[in-house]
Design an enzyme around this catalytic site. Structure first.
Site, mmCIF file in Angstrom:
data_model
loop_
_atom_site.group_PDB
_atom_site.id
_atom_site.type_symbol
_atom_site.label_atom_id
_atom_site.label_comp_id
_atom_site.label_asym_id
_atom_site.label_seq_id
_atom_site.Cartn_x
_atom_site.Cartn_y
_atom_site.Cartn_z
ATOM 1 N N TYR A 146 18.715 12.088 -29.005
ATOM 2 C CA TYR A 146 18.957 11.272 -27.824
ATOM 3 C C TYR A 146 19.865 11.951 -26.803
ATOM 4 O O TYR A 146 19.869 11.576 -25.639
ATOM 5 C CB TYR A 146 19.520 9.892 -28.198
ATOM 6 N N GLY B 162 18.316 13.662 -23.366
ATOM 7 C CA GLY B 162 18.027 12.958 -22.129
ATOM 8 C C GLY B 162 19.073 11.932 -21.741
ATOM 9 O O GLY B 162 18.939 11.254 -20.731
ATOM 10 N N HIS B 163 20.129 11.788 -22.512
ATOM 11 C CA HIS B 163 21.143 10.732 -22.262
ATOM 12 C C HIS B 163 22.542 11.321 -22.319
ATOM 13 O O HIS B 163 23.254 11.118 -23.286
ATOM 14 C CB HIS B 163 21.002 9.635 -23.306
ATOM 15 N N TYR B 164 23.002 11.965 -21.461
ATOM 16 C CA TYR B 164 22.490 12.556 -20.237
ATOM 17 C C TYR B 164 22.662 14.060 -20.370
ATOM 18 O O TYR B 164 23.693 14.492 -20.895
ATOM 19 C CB TYR B 164 23.255 12.044 -19.025
ATOM 20 N N LEU C 136 26.093 11.199 -23.820
ATOM 21 C CA LEU C 136 26.718 9.999 -24.379
ATOM 22 C C LEU C 136 25.800 9.410 -25.432
ATOM 23 O O LEU C 136 24.581 9.447 -25.290
ATOM 24 C CB LEU C 136 26.911 8.925 -23.300
#
Length: 141
Positions: free
Chosen positions: A42, A45-47, A52
Protein backbone atom coordinates in the site's frame (compact mmCIF):
# COMPACT_ATOMS: atom_id res chain seq x y z
CA UNK A 1 3.41 -15.70 20.53
CA UNK A 2 4.80 -16.48 17.14
CA UNK A 3 3.64 -15.81 13.61
CA UNK A 4 2.87 -19.53 13.29
CA UNK A 5 0.36 -19.21 16.12
CA UNK A 6 -1.30 -16.28 14.39
CA UNK A 7 -1.54 -18.29 11.16
CA UNK A 8 -3.14 -21.14 13.14
CA UNK A 9 -5.63 -18.72 14.72
CA UNK A 10 -7.01 -16.67 11.83
CA UNK A 11 -7.63 -17.19 8.10
CA UNK A 12 -5.76 -14.05 6.95
CA UNK A 13 -2.63 -14.55 4.82
CA UNK A 14 -0.02 -12.26 3.25
CA UNK A 15 -0.21 -9.73 1.85
CA UNK A 16 -3.32 -9.03 3.97
CA UNK A 17 -1.98 -10.50 7.22
CA UNK A 18 -1.38 -7.40 9.32
CA UNK A 19 -0.12 -8.88 12.61
CA UNK A 20 3.46 -9.88 13.42
CA UNK A 21 3.04 -11.27 16.93
CA UNK A 22 0.65 -11.69 19.82
CA UNK A 23 2.00 -9.84 22.86
CA UNK A 24 -0.64 -10.96 25.37
CA UNK A 25 -3.96 -12.75 25.31
CA UNK A 26 -6.71 -12.96 27.90
CA UNK A 27 -10.33 -14.09 27.74
CA UNK A 28 -11.70 -10.71 26.64
CA UNK A 29 -8.55 -8.87 25.49
CA UNK A 30 -5.65 -9.35 23.11
CA UNK A 31 -2.63 -7.19 22.33
CA UNK A 32 -0.72 -7.72 19.09
CA UNK A 33 2.23 -6.00 17.44
CA UNK A 34 2.96 -4.96 13.87
CA UNK A 35 5.93 -3.26 12.25
CA UNK A 36 5.04 -1.55 8.99
CA UNK A 37 7.81 -2.25 6.50
CA UNK A 38 8.64 0.05 3.59
CA UNK A 39 7.95 -2.82 1.14
CA UNK A 40 4.26 -3.10 2.11
CA UNK A 41 2.16 -2.95 -1.08
CA UNK A 42 0.00 0.00 0.00
CA UNK A 43 2.96 2.39 0.36
CA UNK A 44 3.48 2.32 -3.42
CA UNK A 45 0.44 4.51 -3.95
CA UNK A 46 -0.36 5.97 -0.50
CA UNK A 47 1.57 8.25 -1.05
CA UNK A 48 4.74 7.80 -3.14
CA UNK A 49 6.38 11.00 -1.86
CA UNK A 50 5.01 10.78 1.71
CA UNK A 51 4.11 7.16 2.56
CA UNK A 52 1.42 6.68 5.20
CA UNK A 53 -0.38 3.58 6.42
CA UNK A 54 -3.95 3.95 5.07
CA UNK A 55 -6.61 4.27 7.74
CA UNK A 56 -8.45 1.26 6.37
CA UNK A 57 -5.31 -0.84 6.98
CA UNK A 58 -5.20 0.33 10.61
CA UNK A 59 -8.86 -0.67 10.99
CA UNK A 60 -8.20 -4.05 9.36
CA UNK A 61 -5.23 -4.72 11.65
CA UNK A 62 -7.44 -4.02 14.67
CA UNK A 63 -10.17 -6.32 13.35
CA UNK A 64 -7.56 -9.05 12.78
CA UNK A 65 -6.57 -8.72 16.43
CA UNK A 66 -10.27 -9.16 17.22
CA UNK A 67 -10.28 -12.30 15.04
CA UNK A 68 -7.38 -13.67 17.12
CA UNK A 69 -9.42 -12.96 20.25
CA UNK A 70 -12.40 -14.88 18.81
CA UNK A 71 -10.33 -17.63 17.20
CA UNK A 72 -11.16 -20.39 19.69
CA UNK A 73 -14.91 -20.02 19.27
CA UNK A 74 -14.53 -19.59 15.50
CA UNK A 75 -12.52 -22.80 15.19
CA UNK A 76 -14.84 -24.72 17.53
CA UNK A 77 -17.84 -23.79 15.36
CA UNK A 78 -16.00 -24.15 12.00
CA UNK A 79 -16.60 -20.47 11.22
CA UNK A 80 -14.60 -17.47 10.02
CA UNK A 81 -14.82 -13.98 11.53
CA UNK A 82 -16.46 -11.42 9.25
CA UNK A 83 -16.67 -7.67 9.89
CA UNK A 84 -20.23 -6.47 10.28
CA UNK A 85 -19.84 -2.83 11.27
CA UNK A 86 -17.32 -0.12 12.15
CA UNK A 87 -18.27 2.78 14.43
CA UNK A 88 -16.60 5.81 15.93
CA UNK A 89 -13.36 5.45 13.99
CA UNK A 90 -10.84 8.13 14.93
CA UNK A 91 -7.36 8.62 13.47
CA UNK A 92 -5.14 10.51 15.87
CA UNK A 93 -1.56 9.97 14.59
CA UNK A 94 0.00 9.14 11.25
CA UNK A 95 1.76 5.78 10.95
CA UNK A 96 4.68 5.61 8.55
CA UNK A 97 7.08 2.98 7.19
CA UNK A 98 9.27 1.62 9.97
CA UNK A 99 6.77 2.36 12.75
CA UNK A 100 5.89 -0.40 15.19
CA UNK A 101 2.43 -0.32 16.75
CA UNK A 102 0.59 -2.22 19.45
CA UNK A 103 -2.90 -3.27 18.49
CA UNK A 104 -5.45 -3.94 21.21
CA UNK A 105 -8.87 -5.53 20.81
CA UNK A 106 -11.38 -5.96 23.63
CA UNK A 107 -14.55 -8.04 23.62
CA UNK A 108 -17.19 -5.76 25.11
CA UNK A 109 -20.40 -7.72 24.53
CA UNK A 110 -21.99 -10.61 22.67
CA UNK A 111 -25.55 -10.75 21.39
CA UNK A 112 -26.41 -14.05 19.68
CA UNK A 113 -23.82 -14.46 16.91
CA UNK A 114 -22.66 -10.81 16.99
CA UNK A 115 -19.52 -9.90 18.92
CA UNK A 116 -19.09 -6.24 19.88
CA UNK A 117 -15.47 -5.16 20.20
CA UNK A 118 -13.47 -2.02 20.78
CA UNK A 119 -9.94 -1.50 19.62
CA UNK A 120 -7.05 0.87 19.54
CA UNK A 121 -3.66 1.19 17.97
CA UNK A 122 -0.85 2.72 19.99
CA UNK A 123 2.35 4.16 18.57
CA UNK A 124 5.03 5.05 21.09
CA UNK A 125 2.40 4.65 23.81
CA UNK A 126 0.02 7.20 22.27
CA UNK A 127 -3.27 6.45 20.49
CA UNK A 128 -3.02 6.43 16.70
CA UNK A 129 -6.45 4.97 15.95
CA UNK A 130 -9.52 4.01 17.97
CA UNK A 131 -12.67 2.23 16.82
CA UNK A 132 -15.61 0.06 17.74
CA UNK A 133 -16.58 -2.86 15.54
CA UNK A 134 -18.90 -5.83 15.26
CA UNK A 135 -17.80 -9.26 14.11
CA UNK A 136 -20.08 -12.11 13.10
CA UNK A 137 -18.94 -15.69 12.73
CA UNK A 138 -19.87 -17.03 9.30
CA UNK A 139 -19.91 -20.77 8.55
CA UNK A 140 -17.07 -21.94 6.32
CA UNK A 141 -18.29 -23.14 2.95
Amino acid sequence: MSLAEILDSIPHRPPMLLLDEIVSRETNRVVCRKTFRAEEFYFQGHYPDYPLVPGVILCEATMQAGAVLLSEVAQATNCVPVAGRLNDVKFKRMIRPGDTVEIEANLDDRVSDAYFLSGKILHEGKPACTLNFVVKLAPKQ
